[in-house]
Design an enzyme around this catalytic site. Sequence first.
Site, PDB file in Angstrom:
ATOM      1  N   ASP A 139      -5.889   5.696   0.927  1.00  0.00           N
ATOM      2  CA  ASP A 139      -6.142   4.448   1.053  1.00  0.00           C
ATOM      3  C   ASP A 139      -7.496   4.128   1.507  1.00  0.00           C
ATOM      4  O   ASP A 139      -8.144   4.541   2.644  1.00  0.00           O
ATOM      5  CB  ASP A 139      -4.944   3.507   1.729  1.00  0.00           C
ATOM      6  CG  ASP A 139      -4.975   2.177   1.399  1.00  0.00           C
ATOM      7  OD1 ASP A 139      -6.057   1.336   1.883  1.00  0.00           O
ATOM      8  OD2 ASP A 139      -4.017   1.679   0.773  1.00  0.00           O
ATOM      9  N   HIS A 180       0.739  -1.253   0.157  1.00  0.00           N
ATOM     10  CA  HIS A 180      -0.053  -0.042   0.077  1.00  0.00           C
ATOM     11  C   HIS A 180       0.685   1.262   0.099  1.00  0.00           C
ATOM     12  O   HIS A 180       0.630   2.261  -0.649  1.00  0.00           O
ATOM     13  CB  HIS A 180      -0.837   0.035   1.264  1.00  0.00           C
ATOM     14  CG  HIS A 180      -1.855  -1.124   1.300  1.00  0.00           C
ATOM     15  ND1 HIS A 180      -3.233  -0.988   1.225  1.00  0.00           N
ATOM     16  CD2 HIS A 180      -1.511  -2.442   1.336  1.00  0.00           C
ATOM     17  CE1 HIS A 180      -3.849  -2.051   1.295  1.00  0.00           C
ATOM     18  NE2 HIS A 180      -2.894  -3.139   1.304  1.00  0.00           N
TER      19      HIS A 180
END
Length: 466
Positions: free
Chosen positions: A126, A21
């Site tokens: 995110d 991520h």
Amino acid sequence: MEGQNDSQVAVVMVPFPAQGHLNQLLHLSHLVISYGIPVHYAGSAMHNHQAKVRIQGWDTECLTKIQFHDFQLPPYSSPPPKPDLSAPFPVHLQPLFDISTHLREPVSELLEQLSAKCRRVIVVHDSAMASVVQDVKFIPEVESFHFNPVSAFYRFLGSWEDIPEFDKPFKIDPSVIIPKCIPSREGTITPEFSRFLVDQKKFWGIESGRIYNTSRVIEGPYVELLEKLLGNNTETKHFVLGPFNPVEMSGNQKRHTCLEWLDQHNKGSVIYVSFGSITSLTEEQIGELATGLERSGQKFIWVLRNADKGDDFCSGKDGNLEFTEGYEERVKDRGMVVREWAPQLDILAHRSIGGFMSHCGWNSCIESISMGVPIAAWPMHSDQPRNAVLITEVLGVGVMVREREDRGMLVSSATIESAVKRLMTAKEGAQIRKRAMELGDSVRKSVSKGGASSLEMDAFIAHITR
């Protein structure tokens, strides 16, 4: 539009603190900076450092153009990874995931400061950090975009399954490939992480749009289904900007020794083996994998390291992962074992790489696809089983090592040997490698000037600077 300078607009990246991520949003930061727009990367001090030292493919000078905001997290437990065939999800990272929600206050303060100076502040967060940016709706001139860190295929199937059959809003066109045997999501994550995601989803919906690290060349039908399902109107924009990672490597970096080893081998002759940064194999499974690679007769480069810990990303350098006596000496002419962090993008881009044995995390999938490298799919947890189906059954650029139904079972050396040979030497593998190269060519064209992804990136920049 490249090279423009609109200092009235600032972009703030809020990544989830796991390597795949962190990596994706740092790559996106470089793309945004190329348009002359300032980027702020907001995370914990440790994970910002982790992202910076592991970045690949870009000129290292690019990092100096990103403003990193190093926030401190409260103390939290950081147990070592526990390899478990029956439960491969990284449960040791749950304390880190939970404590990451404490970034809400410092991130909100940063947004307020930027809001006072900028005409518009764009937050790209995110999807697993939605609670951290929940205050955007109270801060003037701030607009948020939800970043989807997984495949559109995985995201659509999950959203579609959650809708009762009688309430489905439309029928899926028969031309869209939906494999009959989709792996169940059951057991792919822990109950604790499931609850964490449920808490994050409470704050989905306040964003102005969604961003995907994929390409319409790869997942066009599934992106279109998501747009149709989630709404594609003036209020909610969908930007398909991937691959974020560079498709040509910068030469302005010190080369890892493994690349010098790869230089010695023929084009497409080596299989790269790596299961990402948050997966640890048991000693027994390591033994079977070692034997399978040796018996396959294929050249290989294998990154063998323990999973990252929550508070020490260098913990992956682990010297106690050993083979039977004499193994490394026997395979030294055709096999290299790397026991530290390795430059995956550089490896995948190397001419001698002909295949990738992977856990099928989306970051690894998109990198492999963009480099035209086929995959031997060995999914472990989370989105990986469904990504493996996308790779093998939909795109046809890989073979399956282990089916999802066999989770919890030791993968034998014979199974591994067979999968390596299928991909690297069999007629089936030749066809798969051809498709992978063709798809990789199409993806690389899509990010070049005038390509689909390049034009979509232009549209995103035009939208946020409007």
